[in-house]
Design an enzyme around this catalytic site. Structure first.
Site, PDB file in Angstrom:
ATOM      1  N   GLY A 183      47.113  38.595  44.540  1.00  0.00           N
ATOM      2  CA  GLY A 183      48.299  37.861  44.115  1.00  0.00           C
ATOM      3  C   GLY A 183      47.998  36.598  43.352  1.00  0.00           C
ATOM      4  O   GLY A 183      48.845  35.719  43.230  1.00  0.00           O
ATOM      5  N   GLY A 184      46.771  36.469  42.807  1.00  0.00           N
ATOM      6  CA  GLY A 184      46.427  35.281  42.035  1.00  0.00           C
ATOM      7  C   GLY A 184      45.995  34.099  42.868  1.00  0.00           C
ATOM      8  O   GLY A 184      45.549  33.092  42.321  1.00  0.00           O
TER       9      GLY A 184
ATOM     10  N   ARG B 159      46.984  48.532  51.091  1.00  0.00           N
ATOM     11  CA  ARG B 159      48.352  48.212  51.508  1.00  0.00           C
ATOM     12  C   ARG B 159      49.304  48.714  50.434  1.00  0.00           C
ATOM     13  O   ARG B 159      48.889  49.241  49.398  1.00  0.00           O
ATOM     14  CB  ARG B 159      48.519  46.695  51.655  1.00  0.00           C
TER      15      ARG B 159
END
Length: 681
Positions: free
Chosen positions: A173-174, A303
């Site tokens: 997610g950065g 996930r």
């Protein structure tokens, strides 16, 4: 029934098999609502957990049961695995779905879930451990025959390796990602990446790899059951990113579509990766590709991905439903569905792209996306799907990611999907916070995007300043503000007990114009001077403008043009001093200015104001220090990211009003720099 392989590899807890009756989602916001939606469709009970900051969140009220996690920050709440397991047991849940982020790729949490006798809706613990270290996972993929980019030990990086990308080993997610082009910056950037990784994932481990300035981010959705069957469900392209976090995602990939044989090679590599670790459930194998169709393994996310809806739309599958079925010990269907149509997803963020992507916080007064055909569900006909964690009057805080919603289009062709999504976003009513909506619309309509030229340097190549410009032109913004002033006049008139039927400002004799002032974030102060007459209204600077109808919430104007008058309709909403004007010309938001200014509200020159609520995590100077323009004075942490507050000019730091650990609100005067006087020639 043949015993599933999970009985031997999951390592304790309840064995896979048997129906799941109640699912606790160890997450918040949009992804919690997404999982709950599928659970409801399957007749499965739902349990939520929530922090104090999320007490009024929609995911809390939608669950059958909700358990409080005391505190606000992720470290106090959603990263406390022992509290989440205790919540599941106390609420009678028999399974835990981790969502994405937080503990979703934490092997110790997965093991603890199983040890508590609960079903873990995710892959085996061993698979999470093997893919959890991005360093070790690349070695394993290399051995399995999957092409990889070489790892770099941060201690061994030299000028010859630059530029390099620092990445957090435990998450995505950065968070914890930094590009380094100057070796002198490496140590500080690693330290900053470690702090972000610790805050977001509870693990400060980072590593380096060679950074490719341009490339395509292609990922393959895999789904494996407990009987050895693995599907490569489809690929997604997620190349348009900011700060290494995806902004626009689509399926199928334009690059893969045009390179012969690339899809087959990608799918084979993804299946090799999943089978090498005995994978089960939903996962994503991410690759970096070039224009020729060559690709390298980046990582495997063990996930569900944020962007999973585009795969659902182009396959007709409910991936969460498949996750639940696999966790219950059921096999995948005999036949994998065929691909269909095209889907594009954009992440709608509360952030200001034109101002260094600064995250925003505060109330969402209204969120309304037109053409929405469904929420958290697979569409069977062309339309827009909305997956959101907020509703009208939700409050966006500073503790979590500022994503408001995922807006997803589905259509027969890519161009239709892009056009539909761009129009829906432009006409959306998004009141209260600055968002990246205008940027998203401009990207979707950009010729390079429509041609499929979407590499990871998209924003740099096509000028972020141009892409983030307001959709409404300055002339259209001015016209919208005129409509707001006339609507305000109507609102004042309807609220008045006197002369309720008389236009505001109307006199039997010629009079001075009425004046209303507004402030725009991009174009400054607007003063609207108007006068009602026997035949309509006269607005200075807008000769020939015709007032067709006016009400407190709706104004219709006849706008003169070269080929005659064009009727324009404006909808107006007010929230204290905020005025939101929506029209096909583009959304406009301004603040009404008071007629008189309170002198006590004036801010001294050189003041550094907090651009967002946050926590002071470091100081870079002390009161009385000589500072240079651009020198960091302090660092704020907000929404799991660090933000540098720098000196606006060279001078003396005459005041430093904050300390480390202090929470500040937006607009707080953090410090004051007295600029040096220039010597006279």
């Amino acid at each position: 029934m043949t015993a599933s392989r999970s009985d031997s590899v999951r390592g304790g807890g309840r064995a896979t098999g048997g129906p799941i009756t109640n699912v606790l989602v160890a997450n918040r916001g949009e992804i919690a609502r997404r999982v709950f939606a599928t659970c409801r469709r399957m007749g499965i009970g739902t349990t939520a957990v929530y922090s104090d900051a999320d007490a009024a969140s929609p995911h809390v009220s939608e669950a059958d049961a909700a358990i409080r996690l005391p505190g606000n920050t992720p470290a106090e709440t959603y990263l406390r695995g022992e509290l989440i397991i205790e919540a599941a047991l106390s609420a009678g849940a028999d399974a835990i779905h981790p969502g994405y982020g937080f503990l979703s790729e934490n092997a110790e949490f997965a093991r603890a879930v199983l040890d508590a006798g609960l079903v873990w809706i995710g892959p085996p613990v061993a698979a999470i451990e093997q893919m959890g270290s991005k360093v070790e996972s690349k070695k394993m993929m290399d051995a399995a025959g999957v092409p990889v980019l070489a790892e770099l030990d941060p201690a061994e990086v030299t000028d010859a390796h630059l530029p390099v990308l620092i990445k957090a080993s435990a998450g995505g997610g950065g968070r914890g990602m930094r590009v380094v082009r100057d070796l002198a910056e490496l140590r500080d950037q690693i330290a900053g990446a470690q702090r972000e990784a610790e805050s977001a994932f509870g693990d400060p481990t980072v590593f380096c790899e060679r950074y490719l300035e341009t490339g395509r981010h292609i990922e393959v959705q895999v789904m494996s059951d407990t009987f050895g069957k693995t599907w490569a469900v489809g690929e997604r392209e997620c190349s348009i990113q900011r700060r290494h976090q995806k902004v626009v995602e689509e399926a199928p990939s334009p690059l893969v579509e045009k390179v012969d044989g690339m899809r087959e090679r990608l799918f084979e590599a993804a299946r090799l990766a999943a089978e090498a670790i005995g994978y089960e459930g939903a996962g994503t194998v991410e690759f970096l590709a070039d224009e020729k169709g060559d690709f390298f393994f980046l990582e495997m996310n063990t996930r569900l991905q944020v962007e999973h809806p585009v795969t659902e739309q182009t396959t007709g599958l409910d991936l969460v439903r498949l996750q639940l079925q696999v966790a219950s010990g059921l096999p995948l269907p005999a036949t994998q569905p065929a691909q269909r149509g095209h889907s594009i997803e954009v992440r709608l963020y509360a952030e200001d792209p034109a101002n260094d992507w600064q995250p925003q916080s505060g109330p969402v007064h209204k969120i309304e996306i037109p053409f929405t055909a469904g929420e958290f569900t697979v569409l069977e006909q062309p339309g827009v799907r909305l997956d959101t964690g907020v509703v009208d009057n939700s409050l966006v805080g500073v503790h979590y990611d500022p994503m408001l919603a995922k807006v997803i289009s589905y259509a027969e062709t890519r161009s239709e999907a892009a056009h539909l999504l761009a129009t829906a976003l432009q006409r959306a009513k998004l009141h209260g916070l600055v968002t990246n909506r205008d940027l998203l619309v401009r990207v979707l309509r950009h010729p390079a995007f429509l041609a499929g030229d979407t590499d990871t340097a998209f924003f740099a190549t096509h000028d972020l300043a141009v892409l983030s410009a307001p959709l409404a032109s300055e002339a259209d913004e001015a016209l919208s503000i005129v409509a707001a002033a006339l609507a305000d006049s109507a609102a004042n008139r309807s609220a008045s007990r006197l002369a309720g039927l008389t236009p505001s400002g109307w006199r039997n004799l010629p009079s001075q114009p009425q004046t209303k002032s507004y402030e725009s974030r991009t174009t400054g102060t607007h003063e609207v001077r108007y006068r009602f007459t026997r035949t309509g209204v006269e607005v200075e600077g807008h000769e020939g403008l015709e007032l067709i109808s006016v009400a407190a919430d709706r104004v219709v104007l006849g706008v003169p043009g070269e080929r005659g008058s064009v009727r324009r309709q404006f909808e107006i909403a007010r929230y204290d001093d905020l005025v939101a004007i929506d029209s096909p010309l583009g959304p406009v938001a301004v603040r009404r200015l008071p007629r008189f200014t309170d002198p006590s509200e004036q801010v001294a020159a050189g003041s550094l104001l907090a651009p967002m609520p946050g926590s002071v995590i470091r100081l870079g100077a002390a009161e009385g220090d000589q500072v240079k323009q651009g020198q960091p004075i302090l660092w704020l942490e907000a929404m799991k990211m660090e933000h540098t507050i720098a000196a606006p000019a060279t001078g003396i730091l005459s005041a430093l009003n904050v300390t480390v650990g202090q929470q500040v609100e937006v607009g707080t005067v953090l410090a004051v720099v007295e600029e040096e006087e220039q010597e006279q020639a």
